[in-house]
Design a protein around this motif. Structure first.
Motif, PDB file in Angstrom:
ATOM      1  N   ALA A 381       0.829  -1.210   0.000  1.00  0.00           N
ATOM      2  CA  ALA A 381       0.000   0.000   0.000  1.00  0.00           C
ATOM      3  C   ALA A 381       0.858   1.253   0.000  1.00  0.00           C
ATOM      4  O   ALA A 381       1.973   1.285   0.531  1.00  0.00           O
ATOM      5  CB  ALA A 381      -0.918   0.003   1.215  1.00  0.00           C
ATOM      6  N   ARG A 382       0.347   2.278  -0.640  1.00  0.00           N
ATOM      7  CA  ARG A 382       0.946   3.620  -0.610  1.00  0.00           C
ATOM      8  C   ARG A 382      -0.148   4.605  -0.230  1.00  0.00           C
ATOM      9  O   ARG A 382      -1.310   4.440  -0.588  1.00  0.00           O
ATOM     10  CB  ARG A 382       1.531   3.990  -1.974  1.00  0.00           C
ATOM     11  N   LEU A 383       0.237   5.648   0.507  1.00  0.00           N
ATOM     12  CA  LEU A 383      -0.746   6.631   0.970  1.00  0.00           C
ATOM     13  C   LEU A 383      -0.053   7.966   1.170  1.00  0.00           C
ATOM     14  O   LEU A 383       1.066   8.018   1.697  1.00  0.00           O
ATOM     15  CB  LEU A 383      -1.373   6.146   2.284  1.00  0.00           C
ATOM     16  N   GLU A 384      -0.680   9.022   0.722  1.00  0.00           N
ATOM     17  CA  GLU A 384      -0.126  10.364   0.945  1.00  0.00           C
ATOM     18  C   GLU A 384      -1.246  11.396   0.900  1.00  0.00           C
ATOM     19  O   GLU A 384      -2.316  11.171   0.326  1.00  0.00           O
ATOM     20  CB  GLU A 384       0.938  10.702  -0.094  1.00  0.00           C
ATOM     21  N   PHE A 385      -0.986  12.532   1.545  1.00  0.00           N
ATOM     22  CA  PHE A 385      -1.926  13.654   1.515  1.00  0.00           C
ATOM     23  C   PHE A 385      -1.522  14.599   0.394  1.00  0.00           C
ATOM     24  O   PHE A 385      -0.349  14.947   0.253  1.00  0.00           O
ATOM     25  CB  PHE A 385      -1.902  14.418   2.847  1.00  0.00           C
ATOM     26  N   SER A 386      -2.503  15.009  -0.405  1.00  0.00           N
ATOM     27  CA  SER A 386      -2.255  15.925  -1.511  1.00  0.00           C
ATOM     28  C   SER A 386      -2.985  17.239  -1.251  1.00  0.00           C
ATOM     29  O   SER A 386      -4.168  17.235  -0.890  1.00  0.00           O
ATOM     30  CB  SER A 386      -2.752  15.307  -2.827  1.00  0.00           C
ATOM     31  N   LEU A 387      -2.269  18.360  -1.428  1.00  0.00           N
ATOM     32  CA  LEU A 387      -2.867  19.685  -1.275  1.00  0.00           C
ATOM     33  C   LEU A 387      -3.047  20.301  -2.653  1.00  0.00           C
ATOM     34  O   LEU A 387      -2.087  20.486  -3.389  1.00  0.00           O
ATOM     35  CB  LEU A 387      -1.972  20.590  -0.420  1.00  0.00           C
ATOM     36  N   PHE A 405      -4.360   7.076  -2.403  1.00  0.00           N
ATOM     37  CA  PHE A 405      -4.151   5.720  -1.912  1.00  0.00           C
ATOM     38  C   PHE A 405      -3.972   4.744  -3.063  1.00  0.00           C
ATOM     39  O   PHE A 405      -4.560   4.912  -4.139  1.00  0.00           O
ATOM     40  CB  PHE A 405      -5.359   5.300  -1.073  1.00  0.00           C
ATOM     41  N   SER A 406      -3.161   3.739  -2.840  1.00  0.00           N
ATOM     42  CA  SER A 406      -3.060   2.592  -3.744  1.00  0.00           C
ATOM     43  C   SER A 406      -2.754   1.375  -2.894  1.00  0.00           C
ATOM     44  O   SER A 406      -1.849   1.414  -2.047  1.00  0.00           O
ATOM     45  CB  SER A 406      -1.959   2.793  -4.786  1.00  0.00           C
ATOM     46  N   ALA A 417     -11.482   7.666  -1.827  1.00  0.00           N
ATOM     47  CA  ALA A 417     -12.902   7.395  -2.023  1.00  0.00           C
ATOM     48  C   ALA A 417     -13.189   6.674  -3.328  1.00  0.00           C
ATOM     49  O   ALA A 417     -14.225   6.014  -3.461  1.00  0.00           O
ATOM     50  CB  ALA A 417     -13.686   8.710  -1.987  1.00  0.00           C
ATOM     51  N   GLU A 418     -12.275   6.792  -4.288  1.00  0.00           N
ATOM     52  CA  GLU A 418     -12.519   6.198  -5.608  1.00  0.00           C
ATOM     53  C   GLU A 418     -11.831   4.860  -5.812  1.00  0.00           C
ATOM     54  O   GLU A 418     -12.308   4.037  -6.600  1.00  0.00           O
ATOM     55  CB  GLU A 418     -12.052   7.176  -6.693  1.00  0.00           C
ATOM     56  N   VAL A 419     -10.714   4.603  -5.128  1.00  0.00           N
ATOM     57  CA  VAL A 419      -9.914   3.414  -5.464  1.00  0.00           C
ATOM     58  C   VAL A 419      -9.942   2.336  -4.389  1.00  0.00           C
ATOM     59  O   VAL A 419      -9.538   1.203  -4.660  1.00  0.00           O
ATOM     60  CB  VAL A 419      -8.453   3.814  -5.753  1.00  0.00           C
TER      61      VAL A 419
END
Length: 555
Positions: A381-387, A405-406, A417-419
């Motif tokens: 998994a990968r996760l990050e906040f995007s501004l 997220f992936s 919410a989409e993936v």
């Protein structure tokens, strides 16, 4: 249960009547981690559905048990030394009645009250995490000071900009509004309505217009009591004399004699008051006219600003506020445009500081979450906040926050919410609850273990157990690894009674837990399966002891 859980609102009991396959249920609940297990189709999620009704979830009539007209869910909460009770009754006609501590409240009020105490993470929809607002709040929890400074700057700029916009509607429009508001305020002030004055006025008018009927009725009563040929006074005096002849020989007659004397005294006391009403003066036409005129004036105000007098008074207060604001705008018009520019510059500066604080917090928070998420059956998994910058400053900042997220290698990251699937969302929520802390003292997970097993199942179990040391946690699960870590283990069972399916929930003792874990492990309760179940329980007890020691050392 540790000290933190004991002091927080805590669900001690849940009563359910006529919900789906539940006939009646009275469930005593404990602190820490509770699990609900059972065969597929046994109705494990009915408990979650019941608590969802207390959270304000839509009440579908088909939730009501067949043959019943209504369902009822009641939660009992320990809040320090006090107990609070929340309930919701749903009828087959779709009518909902919510109560808090016995008092009827709106479902929205029940929902708001419960939301402060209980969070449910459904397997099919971790709704609270899907919105940009929720993702932004997650990140903003790490930079509260910058968030507060920006909110204050935004409120000040908005207020000044709104005043400037009113001024820019044009001199003629402002003059029209001033004239209208001055007329409305003046009209209401001239009448000067007072709260609650209508009922006494109406009562006074009714008395005045029916004065003759009132006096005639009083005269008739007076004639019967004292002024007629045969009166109540005379008859009662005769009765006293007659009864007195025997009272000297009989205590009961003596007691009745005293009561008769008291009754006569009461009648004699009424006579002067009746005479005053009967001989009262004729109604004053001027007094009647004044009452009618006052009620008519109040009626005209209600017709324009009502429908009730309280609405008229509220309208007057609002109109006076708007009038004062317009008058103030006129005085401040010269300086207002410059003030808006100054406040906008301050807002941009506060927004840039907020963006910087978010950027600084985003990496470490995403890293902490990702470390837990990868343990929960998603190693890639990968996760990050995007501004993403906004075209105009918004109420929450200069940028929108999106959680990317992936779950799988080789896939591009996209909005969570989409993936993310339902199971992935649930595990992300579990990671957030563990790393950041659950927002409520009671947390429910429905099928958080969907699609995982092996080492990931053990990791999920550890995370849930860790959260259970800080909160009251309830989990609907099909994994023995999770069930073995529970402080309280409930089994949901279905049986057919007189041709009707009934679901029951019962707490398992040690031997029953071993049998249930063996069933969950392999669908049978052989010696080997029972040995494996005992190993899981023993391992869970050791881990729990270590976890409690670590929690105690942190406190």
């Amino acid at each position: 249960m540790n000290r933190r859980v004991a002091l927080a609102p805590f669900l001690t009991r849940l009563e359910v009547q006529s919900l789906a396959t539940i006939e009646t249920l009275d469930l005593e609940l404990g602190g820490g981690l509770s699990v609900f297990t059972g065969e597929t189709g046994a109705g494990k999620s009915i408990i979650v559905d019941a608590l969802g009704l207390l959270l304000g979830e839509r009440a579908k009539p088909d939730l009501i048990r067949r043959g019943e007209e209504q369902l009822l869910v009641t939660g009992f909460w320990s809040e320090g030394k006090d107990e609070a009770i929340s309930s919701r009754r749903v009828s087959r006609q779709g009518r909902s009645v919510a109560r808090l501590n016995g008092e009827v409240v709106a479902v929205r009020e029940l929902s708001g009250w419960t939301e402060q105490r209980l969070t449910i993470h459904w397997q099919h929809s971790a709704v609270s995490l899907l919105s940009h607002a929720a993702q932004r709040r997650l990140l903003d929890g790490q930079c509260a000071e910058a968030v507060g400074n920006y909110a204050a700057a935004y409120a000040a700029w908005q207020a000044a900009a709104a005043r400037l916009e009113r001024l820019r509607t044009g001199e003629r429009e402002r003059a029209r509004l001033l004239d209208l508001l001055e007329y409305q305020v003046g009209e209401i002030r001239t009448v000067g309505p007072q709260p609650g004055e209508e009922e006494p006025l109406q009562a006074q008018l009714s008395r005045l217009t029916h004065q003759e009927a009132i006096a005639g009725a009083a005269a008739g009563a007076l004639d019967l009591l004292a002024d007629g040929e045969v009166t109540a006074e005379g008859l009662m005096q005769a009765a006293l004399k007659t009864l007195g002849a025997g009272a000297r020989y009989d205590q009961a007659s003596e007691d009745l004699l005293e009561e008769l004397r008291a009754a006569l005294d009461a009648v004699e006391a009424l006579v002067p008051e009746l005479r005053q009403i009967a001989e009262g003066s004729a109604p004053d036409p001027e007094e009647i006219a004044q009452a009618e005129e006052r009620l008519a004036a109040l009626g005209r105000l209600k017709a324009k600003y009502g429908p009730e007098l309280s609405d008229v008074l509220a309208f007057a207060e609002q109109a006076e506020t708007e009038l004062a604001a317009l008058q103030q705008d006129q005085e401040d018009a010269g300086d207002l445009a410059g003030e808006v520019e100054r406040l906008y510059a301050a807002l941009r500066a506060a927004g840039e500081r907020l963006d910087a604080a978010r950027t600084k917090a985003a990496g470490p928070l995403a890293g902490s979450l990702l470390a837990v998420i990868r343990q929960l059956g998603m190693p890639h998994a990968r996760l990050e906040f995007s501004l993403m910058p906004l075209a105009q400053p918004g109420a929450a900042g200069l940028s929108d926050v999106t959680l990317l997220f992936s779950a799988n290698p080789g896939e591009n990251m996209g909005p969570l919410a989409e993936v993310a699937s339902g199971g992935e969302l649930s595990r992300v929520m579990l990671a957030i609850s563990t790393v950041v802390g659950a927002e409520t003292p009671v947390v429910i997970f429905d099928e958080v273990d969907a699609g995982i097993g092996g080492a990931a199942a053990v990791a999920v179990a550890e995370q849930l157990a860790q959260l259970g040391r800080e909160r009251q946690v309830m989990v609907v699960t099909h994994l023995a690894q999770i069930a073995a870590r529970a402080d309280h283990h409930f089994r949901v069972e279905k049986e057919v009674i007189e041709g009707r399916t009934v679901s029951r929930v019962r707490r398992l003792d040690q031997a029953e837990r071993e049998a249930e874990l063996a069933r969950m492990l392999g669908g049978q309760t052989s010696g080997a399966a029972l040995d494996h179940a005992r190993e899981l329980l023993a391992g869970g007890a050791v881990a729990a002891t270590g976890g409690r020691k670590r929690a105690a050392s942190r406190r």
